[in-house]
Every structure is written in structure tokens, then in C-alpha cells.
Enzyme design. Structure first.
Site, PDB file in Angstrom:
ATOM      1  N   HIS A 107      -1.565 -11.707  -8.363  1.00  0.00           N
ATOM      2  CA  HIS A 107      -2.872 -12.337  -8.573  1.00  0.00           C
ATOM      3  C   HIS A 107      -2.758 -13.567  -9.479  1.00  0.00           C
ATOM      4  CE1 HIS A 107      -3.219 -10.942 -12.741  1.00  0.00           C
ATOM      5  NE2 HIS A 107      -2.769  -9.760 -12.339  1.00  0.00           N
ATOM      6  N   GLU A 139      -2.084  -1.955 -10.724  1.00  0.00           N
ATOM      7  CA  GLU A 139      -1.051  -2.282 -11.709  1.00  0.00           C
ATOM      8  C   GLU A 139      -0.566  -1.022 -12.424  1.00  0.00           C
ATOM      9  OE1 GLU A 139       1.364  -3.757 -12.435  1.00  0.00           O
ATOM     10  OE2 GLU A 139       0.940  -5.616 -13.528  1.00  0.00           O
TER      11      GLU A 139
END
Length: 513
Positions: free
Chosen positions: A81, A155
Site C-alpha cells: 500500500h 498485516e
């Protein structure tokens, strides 16, 4: 371009391979004892994720688990990202979902969209966390296919660390925070081993991704989980955490090629961390400043593009060498080590001329001195010319291409490149120079081997990496040349502009990409 299929499949014999990257290893050689296991399963990995023996079993487990067979070639493009608000603040994010993309992060995602705009992706998997999902939306653009949110792509779970500024984590957790920084694979918090759990989750996630019928797959996720996806695909254990850098909106590419008989596919890292910004820009590697760097430059295309040592650069090669020299303009290169072959020397000279003129653009002209060295151990062309005549018709990008070379030839190349790697570390170790950048110019094959030596691999892994002519790869040494190298990027070609190799290519009527 050069892409070498593995000499053997993904499930390699551990008796012939070594991928333990101990932080306590010496600069010259690392060694480690493995307990050989004949087979493993994902359940073995999940059970060992929080066990005390996971440290010893890590790479062995991940290297011995076969991937599901595939019927056609697949290419998986991984994107981290863009910059998030917590990235900007220096706050530990983990799998929390409170940060969003900054304006810079949105811009990075748009650059990645442009980088991938011509690519015919069939499907997009994304982390469900907002910062990743928004990045995926920007890159996916007007495509009609629905994005698939996959929870296992979130994550790394960092439990009580999440939400803390880094200095707060250090103050509150002391020794635990220090272990997170220095020995992450054994870091324990709240009764969990986050990196081990992440590796097990990433390996499981590959089954979901590869079971999709799509051939060109986009995955948008996060720093640590993308590291884990790349590492587990290659069979690397948790000791490789923070070794394969993933920058904001960095693009990495993995190729999966089917193997006969329903065996685990051949897997090749085609590209690592192609970023929206320059890969040689000042910054940190794995969160730490670095003053020692090796930049591997693959020479440009030559006349005839053969392994002939007397070949000169052709027009495309001249353009590639000039583009590379311009990319390196803002880096103060101390030494250029070149293969003695003409095509490498011409590439090195192009870089040297631009470097020496870099400080002569104003009234006070003080030419910059760049040391040039011919390094005989970088000359692998003579070895590569020892080709089995009956195998030369195998296409470059198909599994089995490496069989053009006898195992003896690969062994010679590997041993000679080991000498070159040690010479480069010696060159980097000059204590009188606090900051040093060494540029290495040579054949893509020798650079593949140098990356392997940096990662403490053996020659059986030589087919796990791909390099194109004119590409660069960057290795940082935040702990100095005696410490482990951090791979900042592999096969970066964005600087070549219209002359670059596309990150992905059409899968239509192209069985093996």
C-alpha cells in the site's frame, strides 16, 4: 534478458541447499545444521509457529512444503500500500485498521496504477485493511472484475505494540522492543511469535491465491506480509524477515510455471520492489540508515546479444547504459567494478563519464574521481559458452532453460562468483571511507549469483531469480559489510522508460509468459 529455471523443482533436497541467514554469521560464510525431514505439511508449520524449535526448523519447513500443482503458468504481482498516516507519524501499525492513505500515499498508488495500466490482470486479491484496500481501488481503476478481500493478507499481528509510536514501544517494552528490532523471528509478545505466525499465514495464503483459475493475479497488501509471501514462495524461513525490502507501493513479481506430473511448480522472483521513486534515493533499509551499498548493473544489449566477450553495445544497449548513468547521477559512486568483457566495460565507462562530470555543472568545476576496476572473477561469459549443443533450442523463459548448462558449468560459475562477492565485500570494507557505493557491471547471470551469495544460498537456487539486460539491483549494508545485506530492489528497470521490460505481459497465447 535472462531467466533461469531452477535446476530442480521447488522441493529441493536440503542436503544440497542452505538458506539459513543467521544474524551471527560471519562475513565470509554462514553455516547451520538442519534436521532433514522427508515431508511436511501446512499443519506442521502452523504447529511450529509458536514453538521453541521453530528457529531451527524455519527454513527447512518452508523449503520442504510443496506448493499445489498448477496447470498453466501464473504471474503474481505484489504491491504494498501507499504511505499511510501512521507511516508518516512513525507509529506501529500491525494489523490495526485506524490509518488511511496520506496525499502522498494516494499519489504513489496512482503512479503504480500508471506503471501497471497496460496489464491484463484477471483478478485482484487485497487485504481488508483500509490503507491497502484504497491502494487496490486506485490501481484496479475502472476494471469491472470484483476485488477479493482476503483476511489472511492483513498485516502482521503485533498485539500490544500496535498504535504505539516507536519511541513509546522502546520505552514501554524495553528488551522486547529490542528483540523485535534485532531478532524479529524470535520476538515474543503477549504469548505470541508474530513473525512465525505471519510466515505460516502467508504460506497458507499461497494455496488460496494459486487455486484461483486466473493466470495474471494482482495482490495488494502490506510490508511484512508481502515479505512473507515472497520468502515462503522461495522457500525462505523467518530469518529472512527485513531482508527483502518492500517500500510503499513497491511492486514485486513472482512467476509460477507448471511442472510435469503434477509436481510443485517452478517459482521465480522476476522483480523485487520496483518503486514509484528512485531505488537509490537516500533513505533507510529495513528501518535503518545505511552508508555502504552495492549496486549491480546488468550491461546493456550487445551486437548480436550473445556471450561473445568482444561484442559491443548496440544502439539499445547504449541507450540503456546512458539511462542507468543518469539514474545514478545523484549517487556519489566511489568505485566501479566491471567484468573485463567489452560490453560491460562500455556500460561502466558510460556511468563513469556521467559521475565524473556530475560536479562540473556550475562555475566551480571540480571533477569527481571514480575508481575503475576490472574484476576478472566477474567474467562468466567464458564459462557460459560451455553449452550443451543439444539443448540450445530451449526457449529462454521456459522451465529447463538452465539445463543448457551442465551442472559442472553452474558449479564453476557459482564458485567464481563467490570469489567476486568476497572481493566486493573487501572493497566495501575500507574503514577510511564512512560512506561508500560500489557499482558492479556484468552479465545478468553473475549478478543472479551475487544476489544468491548475499542471501547465503547455494547454486541450486540460481533459477529462483530473473534479471533483464540494463536492469539494476541494490544491496544495502546497514550493519556494514560484515553484517547481512538487505536487498533493496532486484531487476529494477523503470529508469529505462519506453525501453524498459514491462512488469507484466499479456497472458493471451503466451503459455509461459
Amino acid at each position: 534478458m535472462l531467466s533461469v529455471a531452477p535446476l530442480i523443482g521447488h522441493v529441493h533436497s536440503l542436503a544440497h541447499k542452505k538458506a539459513n541467514f543467521s544474524q551471527t554469521c560471519s562475513r565470509r560464510r554462514c553455516s547451520s545444521a538442519f534436521t532433514i525431514r522427508s515431508s511436511s505439511s501446512l499443519q506442521d508449520i502452523e504447529r511450529s509457529a509458536n514453538s521453541e524449535v521453530a528457529r531451527e526448523l524455519s527454513t527447512e519447513l518452508y523449503n520442504s512444503i510443496p506448493f499445489p500443482p498448477i496447470g498453466v503458468a501464473k504471474r503474481v504481482v505484489l504491491v504494498r500500500h501507499g504511505q499511510s498516516t501512521w507511516n508518516e507519524e512513525g507509529r506501529i501499525q500491525g494489523s490495526s485498521n485506524f490509518s488511511v492513505l496520506t496525499q502522498k500515499g494516494e499519489s504513489q498508488a496512482e503512479t503504480s496504477r500508471q506503471m501497471l495500466i497496460d496489464d491484463a490482470f484477471d483478478v485482484c486479491f487485497t487485504s481488508p485493511l483500509s490503507r491497502s484496500k484504497r491502494t487496490a481501488e486506485i490501481i484496479w481503476g475502472p476494471r469491472k472484475e470484483e476485488m477479493i478481500a482476503e483476511f489472511d493478507l492483513r498485516e502482521i499481528d503485533l498485539y500490544s505494540f500496535q498504535g504505539l509510536l516507536k519511541h513509546e514501544g522502546k520505552a514501554k517494552f524495553g528488551p522486547a522492543y529490542s528483540q523485535w528490532q534485532k531478532d524479529a523471528s524470535n520476538f515474543n509478545i503477549d504469548g505470541h511469535y508474530p513473525v512465525r505466525e505471519l510466515w505460516a499465514r502467508a504460506r497458507s495464503c499461497w494455496n488460496k491465491i494459486l487455486s484461483d483459475e486466473s493466470r495474471s493475479i494482482l495482490v495488494v497488501a502490506h510490508n511484512a506480509v508481502n515479505q512473507a509471501l515472497i520468502a515462503t514462495a522461495l522457500g525462505f524461513g523467518t530469518e529472512y524477515f527485513r531482508v527483502l525490502l518492500q517500500s510503499n507501493c513497491g511492486v514485486s513479481v513472482l512467476d509460477f510455471s507448471p511442472q510435469a506430473g503434477g509436481a510443485s511448480p517452478y517459482i521465480c522472483l522476476n522483480r523485487l520492489n520496483q518503486t514509484p521513486s528512485s531505488p537509490i534515493a537516500a533513505g533507510s533499509s529495513a528501518g535503518r540508515k545505511t552508508s555502504k551499498r552495492i549496486i549491480l548493473v546488468c550491461h546493456g544489449f550487445s551486437q548480436g546479444n550473445t556471450e561473445d566477450a568482444d561484442q559491443s553495445l548496440n544502439m539499445l544497449g547504449i541507450i540503456q547504459s546512458q539511462k542507468t548513468a543518469e539514474l545514478l547521477l545523484d549517487s556519489k559512486v566511489n568505485t566501479i567494478c566491471s567484468s573485463p568483457n567489452l560490453v560491460s566495460i562500455e556500460t561502466a565507462m558510460a556511468i563513469s563519464r556521467v559521475q565524473e562530470a556530475a560536479d562540473c555543472l556550475g562555475a566551480d568545476c571540480v571533477p569527481r574521481y571514480v575508481e575503475m576496476q576490472k574484476m576478472q572473477d566477474l567474467d562468466v561469459e567464458s564459462i557460459l559458452r560451455q553449452v550443451k549443443e543439444e539443448a540450445v533450442e530451449i526457449p529462454l523463459l521456459q522451465p529447463g532453460w538452465s539445463n543448457v548448462y551442465d551442472n559442472e558449468v553452474i558449479a564453476k560459475l557459482w564458485n567464481q562468483s563467490s570469489k567476486a562477492w568476497n572481493s566486493l565485500l573487501d572493497e566495501l570494507s575500507n574503514e577510511s571511507e564512512l560512506q561508500k557505493i560500489v557499482v558492479v557491471v556484468g552479465n545478468p547471470m553473475v549478478h543472479i549469483a551475487l544476489v544468491g551469495h548475499c542471501l547465503n544460498l547455494t547454486k541450486e537456487w540460481i533459477g529462483s531469480f530473473h534479471l533483464d539486460d540494463g536492469s539494476i539491483s541494490v544491496i544495502d549494508f546497514p550493519d556494514g559489510p560484515s553484517g547481512r545485506g538487505v536487498i533493496r530492489c532486484i531487476n529494477y528497470t523503470a529508469h529505462l522508460g519506453r525501453w524498459s521490460i514491462p512488469i507484466t505481459r499479456s497472458t493471451q497465447d503466451d503459455e509461459e509468459f
